[in-house]
Motif scaffolding. Structure first.
Motif, PDB file in Angstrom:
ATOM      1  N   UNK A 187       0.841  -1.196   0.000  1.00 20.88           N
ATOM      2  CA  UNK A 187       0.000   0.000   0.000  1.00 20.88           C
ATOM      3  C   UNK A 187       0.877   1.247   0.000  1.00 20.88           C
ATOM      4  N   UNK A 188       0.493   2.274  -0.698  1.00 22.58           N
ATOM      5  CA  UNK A 188       1.314   3.507  -0.688  1.00 22.58           C
ATOM      6  C   UNK A 188       1.348   4.133   0.697  1.00 22.58           C
ATOM      7  N   UNK A 189       2.476   4.733   1.055  1.00 27.26           N
ATOM      8  CA  UNK A 189       2.560   5.364   2.396  1.00 27.26           C
ATOM      9  C   UNK A 189       1.542   6.489   2.522  1.00 27.26           C
ATOM     10  N   UNK A 190       1.073   6.695   3.762  1.00 23.83           N
ATOM     11  CA  UNK A 190       0.073   7.763   3.935  1.00 23.83           C
ATOM     12  C   UNK A 190       0.687   9.142   3.648  1.00 23.83           C
ATOM     13  N   UNK A 191      -0.151  10.030   3.188  1.00 26.43           N
ATOM     14  CA  UNK A 191       0.321  11.382   2.876  1.00 26.43           C
ATOM     15  C   UNK A 191       0.662  12.130   4.166  1.00 26.43           C
ATOM     16  N   UNK A 192       1.764  12.891   4.172  1.00 22.49           N
ATOM     17  CA  UNK A 192       2.128  13.636   5.405  1.00 22.49           C
ATOM     18  C   UNK A 192       1.060  14.672   5.722  1.00 22.49           C
TER      19      UNK A 192
END
Length: 241
Positions: A187-192
């Motif tokens: 899964x793509x890392x969460x947005x900062x």
């Protein structure tokens, strides 16, 4: 017909003969046998080369296909519609059987037109290499040709095409391999989170009676008053001098 001559150790030792048996006037009743003789003028063994033929005149052709085994021409003079006749070439095996057979009268380059009652193949004779191509040739009789007057044909034979090499054996199927299923994509890392922006605080206007001073504010007021008083005293003392 003599398929193989003597091996030289005795007059008849190793001789192989092809002979016909059956009823001459009956269709499908002729059989070709191979006889192997010995030096005592006796029979070593016999075997059936081919059977159920419509007549069988014979001529030994030597080794046409160069496989080390004798080959044989068979005139099936009662074959076809109303005894038109026929001619077969039998390529023999080392065991005396037929490796393959070729119907010469059914080939496209056999241009002679046969008629009912020709009995083509009623007599056969090997005549050597007539056309000089290194392959023996064949004389064929047709006793019923031209209203039973008979006719003789010369067939210029050709060397047969070699048999194709046997196909290589099929390798056994490989055992199935266990294949690990592919891992699911990460899964793509969460947005900062967005940066915090502090808004500058606006000074609150001081309204007497509405706001209560904090202890710090009170101390600041007291210190300011004391400093103001001290400055006034110093100014007065300096004026009196």
């Amino acid at each position: 017909a003599t398929l193989r001559p003597s091996d030289g150790r005795a007059p008849l030792n190793g001789v192989e003969l092809a002979v016909t048996s059956g009823l001459p006037a009956a269709r499908g009743a002729s059989t070709v046998h191979m006889l192997r003789l010995n030096s005592s003028f006796g029979l070593n063994s016999s075997s059936v080369i081919i059977q159920d033929l419509d007549g069988a005149a014979l001529a030994a052709l030597g080794d046409l296909d160069r496989d080390g085994n004798p080959d044989l021409a068979v005139g099936t003079f009662q074959a076809g519609v109303s005894d038109t006749g026929g001619l077969k070439l039998l390529y023999l095996t080392g065991e005396g059987g037929v490796g393959r057979e070729e119907d010469l009268t059914g080939r496209e380059d056999f241009v002679e037109s046969l008629s009912a009652g020709d009995f083509f193949g009623s007599a056969l004779a090997r005549v050597g290499n007539v056309d000089g191509d290194g392959v023996v040739d064949l004389v064929v009789g047709a006793k019923g040709r031209a209203k039973n007057a008979g006719a003789v044909f010369t067939l210029l034979l050709q060397a047969p095409l070699p048999l194709p090499p046997p196909a290589p054996p099929t390798p056994p199927p490989l055992a199935p391999r266990l294949v690990r299923p592919p891992l699911p994509p990460l899964a793509p890392p969460p947005a900062p989170p967005p940066p915090l922006v502090r808004k500058p605080s606006e000074p609150k206007p001081f309204i007497p009676g509405t706001d209560i001073l904090t202890p710090g504010e009170i101390a600041g007021v007291v210190i300011g008053v004391i400093i103001g008083v001290m400055c006034m005293v110093l100014c007065i003392l300096r004026a009196l001098r």
